[in-house]
Design a protein around this motif. Structure first.
Motif, PDB file in Angstrom:
ATOM      1  N   SER A  71       0.825  -1.205   0.000  1.00  8.75           N
ATOM      2  CA  SER A  71       0.000   0.000   0.000  1.00  8.75           C
ATOM      3  C   SER A  71       0.858   1.255   0.000  1.00  8.75           C
ATOM      4  O   SER A  71       0.564   2.236  -0.709  1.00  8.75           O
ATOM      5  CB  SER A  71      -0.925   0.016   1.212  1.00  8.75           C
TER       6      SER A  71
ATOM      7  N   ALA B 112      -6.964  -0.773  -3.210  1.00  4.10           N
ATOM      8  CA  ALA B 112      -8.180  -1.220  -2.536  1.00  4.10           C
ATOM      9  C   ALA B 112      -8.204  -2.745  -2.414  1.00  4.10           C
ATOM     10  O   ALA B 112      -8.587  -3.279  -1.367  1.00  4.10           O
ATOM     11  CB  ALA B 112      -9.414  -0.725  -3.291  1.00  4.10           C
ATOM     12  N   LEU B 113      -7.787  -3.450  -3.458  1.00  2.00           N
ATOM     13  CA  LEU B 113      -7.738  -4.909  -3.390  1.00  2.00           C
ATOM     14  C   LEU B 113      -6.718  -5.391  -2.373  1.00  2.00           C
ATOM     15  O   LEU B 113      -6.964  -6.353  -1.635  1.00  2.00           O
ATOM     16  CB  LEU B 113      -7.421  -5.494  -4.767  1.00  2.00           C
TER      17      LEU B 113
ATOM     18  N   LEU C 208      -8.285  -4.894   1.026  1.00  4.98           N
ATOM     19  CA  LEU C 208      -9.354  -5.860   1.276  1.00  4.98           C
ATOM     20  C   LEU C 208      -8.813  -7.252   1.565  1.00  4.98           C
ATOM     21  O   LEU C 208      -9.295  -7.945   2.462  1.00  4.98           O
ATOM     22  CB  LEU C 208     -10.306  -5.917   0.081  1.00  4.98           C
ATOM     23  N   ILE C 209      -7.815  -7.666   0.817  1.00  6.05           N
ATOM     24  CA  ILE C 209      -7.323  -9.034   0.952  1.00  6.05           C
ATOM     25  C   ILE C 209      -6.353  -9.184   2.122  1.00  6.05           C
ATOM     26  O   ILE C 209      -6.477 -10.088   2.942  1.00  6.05           O
ATOM     27  CB  ILE C 209      -6.673  -9.501  -0.361  1.00  6.05           C
TER      28      ILE C 209
ATOM     29  N   HIS D 195      -5.372  -6.783   4.628  1.00  9.97           N
ATOM     30  CA  HIS D 195      -5.671  -6.153   5.917  1.00  9.97           C
ATOM     31  C   HIS D 195      -7.004  -6.627   6.502  1.00  9.97           C
ATOM     32  O   HIS D 195      -7.095  -6.941   7.674  1.00  9.97           O
ATOM     33  CB  HIS D 195      -5.693  -4.628   5.791  1.00  9.97           C
ATOM     34  N   MET D 196      -8.023  -6.648   5.675  1.00 15.95           N
ATOM     35  CA  MET D 196      -9.350  -6.981   6.186  1.00 15.95           C
ATOM     36  C   MET D 196      -9.687  -8.459   6.050  1.00 15.95           C
ATOM     37  O   MET D 196     -10.722  -8.894   6.535  1.00 15.95           O
ATOM     38  CB  MET D 196     -10.399  -6.124   5.463  1.00 15.95           C
ATOM     39  N   HIS D 197      -8.864  -9.234   5.356  1.00 18.13           N
ATOM     40  CA  HIS D 197      -9.031 -10.683   5.201  1.00 18.13           C
ATOM     41  C   HIS D 197     -10.414 -11.032   4.646  1.00 18.13           C
ATOM     42  O   HIS D 197     -11.077 -11.944   5.134  1.00 18.13           O
ATOM     43  CB  HIS D 197      -8.801 -11.416   6.515  1.00 18.13           C
ATOM     44  N   ILE D 198     -10.825 -10.303   3.610  1.00 11.32           N
ATOM     45  CA  ILE D 198     -12.169 -10.490   3.059  1.00 11.32           C
ATOM     46  C   ILE D 198     -12.376 -11.903   2.515  1.00 11.32           C
ATOM     47  O   ILE D 198     -13.409 -12.503   2.709  1.00 11.32           O
ATOM     48  CB  ILE D 198     -12.438  -9.443   1.948  1.00 11.32           C
TER      49      ILE D 198
ATOM     50  N   ASN E 257     -19.171 -11.648   4.360  1.00  9.80           N
ATOM     51  CA  ASN E 257     -18.183 -10.677   3.896  1.00  9.80           C
ATOM     52  C   ASN E 257     -18.533 -10.170   2.503  1.00  9.80           C
ATOM     53  O   ASN E 257     -18.376  -8.994   2.201  1.00  9.80           O
ATOM     54  CB  ASN E 257     -16.785 -11.295   3.878  1.00  9.80           C
TER      55      ASN E 257
ATOM     56  N   PHE F 260     -19.389  -6.388   1.568  1.00  7.85           N
ATOM     57  CA  PHE F 260     -18.584  -5.736   0.535  1.00  7.85           C
ATOM     58  C   PHE F 260     -19.459  -5.169  -0.573  1.00  7.85           C
ATOM     59  O   PHE F 260     -19.242  -4.037  -1.035  1.00  7.85           O
ATOM     60  CB  PHE F 260     -17.572  -6.730  -0.032  1.00  7.85           C
TER      61      PHE F 260
END
Length: 111
Positions: A21, A54-55, A58-59, A61-64, A73, A77
């Motif tokens: 990031s 953003a991806l 999402l993947i 940090h937020m473990h979507i 999730n 989202f």
């Protein structure tokens, strides 16, 4: 909720997400400050870097997508995407109508 073990016990994805990031933000800044202001190519490049960042968030940090059944999730989202679309679209629509309604006679809109 059943999480994968590697995501739940390690800070490695978070550190990689932070590094990626940070790099994407720096590259976007230097591209934007390079002098191609107002260019369509600049807009597309910055949009691509923003989508990539953003991806990453999402993947990593937020473990979507880390769950075996990420239904909630995904619903959250998709609702987030809808809210962002309504906010950005509504803002652009309001700004366009404000510009159109406050013009003097004979002026044109440059989009």
């Amino acid at each position: 909720m059943e999480l994968k073990q590697s995501w739940n016990t390690s800070f490695k994805p978070v550190v990689w997400g932070l590094i990626i990031s940070f790099i994407l933000t720096l590259v976007s800044y230097f591209i934007a400050s390079d002098g191609m202001k107002g260019s369509y190519t600049l807009s597309v490049i910055l949009l691509a870097f923003g989508a990539a960042q953003a991806l990453v968030i999402l993947i990593l940090h937020m473990h979507i997508f880390a769950e075996s059944k990420p239904r909630w999730n995904l619903i959250t989202f998709l609702f987030l995407i809808l809210v962002i679309f309504v906010l950005v679209g509504g803002t652009l629509w309001i700004m366009y109508n404000l510009s159109y309604n406050t013009m003097l006679p004979g002026m044109t809109i440059d989009l």
